[in-house]
Design a protein around this motif. Sequence first.
Motif, short mmCIF file in Angstrom:
data_model
loop_
_atom_site.label_atom_id
_atom_site.label_comp_id
_atom_site.label_asym_id
_atom_site.label_seq_id
_atom_site.Cartn_x
_atom_site.Cartn_y
_atom_site.Cartn_z
N ASP A 111 68.67 -21.96 -68.68
CA ASP A 111 69.94 -22.60 -68.31
C ASP A 111 69.75 -23.93 -67.59
N ALA A 112 68.52 -24.23 -67.18
CA ALA A 112 68.26 -25.44 -66.40
C ALA A 112 68.33 -26.68 -67.29
N SER A 113 68.30 -27.83 -66.65
CA SER A 113 68.29 -29.09 -67.40
C SER A 113 67.02 -29.19 -68.23
N ARG A 114 67.04 -30.09 -69.19
CA ARG A 114 65.89 -30.21 -70.08
C ARG A 114 64.62 -30.55 -69.31
N LEU A 115 64.72 -31.45 -68.31
CA LEU A 115 63.55 -31.83 -67.53
C LEU A 115 63.00 -30.64 -66.75
N LYS A 116 63.88 -29.91 -66.04
CA LYS A 116 63.42 -28.76 -65.26
C LYS A 116 62.82 -27.69 -66.16
N ARG A 117 63.47 -27.48 -67.33
CA ARG A 117 62.95 -26.47 -68.27
C ARG A 117 61.56 -26.85 -68.77
N THR A 118 61.36 -28.13 -69.04
CA THR A 118 60.07 -28.59 -69.53
C THR A 118 58.99 -28.42 -68.46
N VAL A 119 59.33 -28.78 -67.21
CA VAL A 119 58.37 -28.64 -66.11
C VAL A 119 58.00 -27.17 -65.91
N TYR A 120 59.02 -26.29 -65.89
CA TYR A 120 58.78 -24.86 -65.70
C TYR A 120 57.88 -24.31 -66.80
N THR A 121 58.21 -24.63 -68.04
CA THR A 121 57.44 -24.10 -69.17
C THR A 121 56.00 -24.58 -69.12
N TYR A 122 55.80 -25.86 -68.80
CA TYR A 122 54.43 -26.40 -68.75
C TYR A 122 53.60 -25.67 -67.70
N PHE A 123 54.12 -25.58 -66.48
CA PHE A 123 53.33 -24.96 -65.41
C PHE A 123 53.23 -23.44 -65.58
N ARG A 124 54.21 -22.82 -66.21
CA ARG A 124 54.09 -21.39 -66.53
C ARG A 124 52.91 -21.18 -67.46
N ASP A 125 52.81 -21.99 -68.50
CA ASP A 125 51.71 -21.85 -69.45
C ASP A 125 50.36 -22.13 -68.79
N VAL A 126 50.32 -23.10 -67.88
CA VAL A 126 49.09 -23.38 -67.14
C VAL A 126 48.67 -22.14 -66.33
N ALA A 127 49.65 -21.54 -65.65
CA ALA A 127 49.35 -20.39 -64.80
C ALA A 127 48.83 -19.21 -65.61
N VAL A 128 49.48 -18.93 -66.74
CA VAL A 128 49.05 -17.79 -67.57
C VAL A 128 47.68 -18.07 -68.16
N ARG A 129 47.44 -19.30 -68.59
CA ARG A 129 46.12 -19.66 -69.16
C ARG A 129 45.03 -19.47 -68.11
N ARG A 130 45.31 -19.90 -66.88
CA ARG A 130 44.34 -19.72 -65.80
C ARG A 130 44.09 -18.25 -65.51
N GLU A 131 45.16 -17.44 -65.51
CA GLU A 131 45.02 -16.01 -65.23
C GLU A 131 44.16 -15.33 -66.30
N LEU A 132 44.34 -15.69 -67.56
CA LEU A 132 43.53 -15.11 -68.64
C LEU A 132 42.06 -15.47 -68.48
N LEU A 133 41.78 -16.71 -68.07
CA LEU A 133 40.40 -17.13 -67.84
C LEU A 133 39.79 -16.34 -66.68
N LYS A 134 40.58 -16.10 -65.63
CA LYS A 134 40.09 -15.32 -64.49
C LYS A 134 39.78 -13.88 -64.91
N GLU A 135 40.65 -13.30 -65.71
CA GLU A 135 40.43 -11.93 -66.18
C GLU A 135 39.13 -11.82 -66.95
N ASP A 136 38.82 -12.84 -67.75
CA ASP A 136 37.60 -12.83 -68.57
C ASP A 136 36.38 -13.34 -67.81
N ALA A 137 36.57 -13.64 -66.51
CA ALA A 137 35.48 -14.16 -65.67
C ALA A 137 34.87 -15.43 -66.27
N ARG A 138 35.73 -16.27 -66.83
CA ARG A 138 35.27 -17.53 -67.42
C ARG A 138 35.60 -18.69 -66.49
#
Length: 647
Positions: free
Chosen positions: A297-324
């Motif tokens: 429901d957020a503005s396009r800019l806020k939605r883009t920022v949220y999506t980008y950093f969400r993907d960064v966070a999940v990618r980092r978490e997966l790397l941590k799980e794999d001890a990479r």
Amino acid sequence: MKLIEQAATNTLPKLLARNALTHPRQPGIREKDRGIWKTYNWRDCQTHVQAFALGLAANGFGRGDKLSVLGDNRARLYWAQLASQAMGGMAVPLYQDSIASELVHVLEHADVSVVVAEDQEQVDKVLSVREQLPKLRLIIFEDTLGMSGYRDPMLKSFTEMEGAGCAFQEANPRHYEMELARGRADDVALVAYTSGTTGRSKGALLSHGNLIAVSESFVAVESVERGDNWLCYLPMAWAGDSIFSLSASLVAVATCNCPEGPETVQRDLRELGPNALLGPPRIWENMLTALEVRAADASRLKRTVYTYFRDVAVRRELLKEDARAIPFGTRLAYRIGEFVVYGPVRDQLGLRRARWCLTGGAPLGPDTFRFFRSFGVNLKQVYGATEASVLVAWQIDGEADPNTVGRTPPGTEVRIGDRGEVQVRGPGVFKGYYKQDEATRDTLTADGWLKTGDAGFIDPRGHLAIIDRAKDVGKLADGTPFAPAFIENKLKFSPFIREAVAFGDQQPFVAAMIAIDMSTVGKWAEQRGLPYTSYIDLSSKPDVAMLILGEVRKINSTLPDALSVRRVVLLNKELDADDAEITRTRKVRRGFIAEKYAPVISAFYDAGTQAQLTMDITFEDGRKSKLTSTLLVHDIGPFAGARQEAA
């Protein structure tokens, strides 16, 4: 009070007396009423519990008697349980949203003599069935609103009971101390009725020793500090609430905080900012859904920022799980995201000050688990059973894993029995089921191990992993192992899907019944100018079907080929505990579902395109009605195609 000072802290009321003596001015419990938090220190709690306990004694309540509480989380309802235990009785908490027929089963089976009800609504439910409860002698109400016109001699207010207790003490000045001193660790403190996934719920007898031993193990391992604030919002009838809001808080000298009501939990959570939080999967799924909806429901800019950093966070978490190794760019982006997204999100959720959060009671989907951990929430999994005083294994800091539930504490043992069933032995194992000796014998092995009914294994690190209920684990027709909960948790990761029930045992493919999330899908429809009048109307819209099928295709792209969902039915109603489709803790009652929705299952595997269904609908007041409808069966298509579409 010298007798209390010298008494060993081997019962819950004795722990309360200790806290009142050693930390009299520290907050013991808070509750929010009309927007204001009211604080009771440990001395206040002891005073109220003693007065109410003596009020019970004045009305003939004694050792072995049962007292039930019925309502939302309120200080007086917790005090009532402790008061009954101080007099040698047992607490039998009830689900506040139970319909009258459910109350009858527990109150009659447990031989409850006293019910402490929160308000007029709960009092009326008990009064409507009292003719079926020959052991019931007294109904006590906590909230006096609307009760002035009642003249039933069975009814008394909480304040009246405390007044009677004060008068009783004048005539019997040492009664409370003497009864408190008589309490033993082996005395039954709680009759905790199971969720009843396979039939009628059973009353598990948990002793003071059971509850205290498990709580002490938890406090010794987890980072719990004296004076920690915990939010007490889970159903009081769930054994998990009895452990955390009563037993563990007494052991740890933590402060329980009761929200104003179920509808204010999220607001009160944010206002309080607790040091820790326990929540079943539904809580975390709802939080995630709300976040995703707000982002959409957020503005396009806020939605883009949220999506980008969400993907960064999940990618980092997966790397941590794999001890990479985590690339520098990802580390830098995550640090920026902490200020831009992750910290503000935790603040909005009320979790900025939480040192740890726990999920338990049912499996939480790995995607949801990773999401919260990736956003800096120290979410960890716990596993247990009512019959084991709730806690069997949990994850310590640094060992969180979406695929396991952690290690067992010192003194508790786990082994894997026949058909991969998890079995437990330790100080938390219950004394048996009330008035059900045969069921007790069936639940315990000959050498004293508790059979949990869950299928699992112990990984090379010594962590326990739970697959599903042992009776639910099966195989597809081609021999592929099939655990329905795994598929269902994947589906529920979608914000548009509230509930899912997967089928596939001994079948050629996986199919699923899906209940949409009314709030999320409704908002989606409104944004597109799609009119609807009700849940039935919304779930039957072709556009909604296309939305859900798209979500299933996305989820299929993350599943092995053989386990992809091939056929789907959108239900025309939510799965409801009043209709016995799920338990009060929102666990699917698979046997009942399979029988009730047999036409749907037949349509799945007989190449049908629709299913005719007639079912009973139960209203909140217990009235029933018939609902007849035609449900369409939607084909998802082969997995490869689903993967290509998702791509």
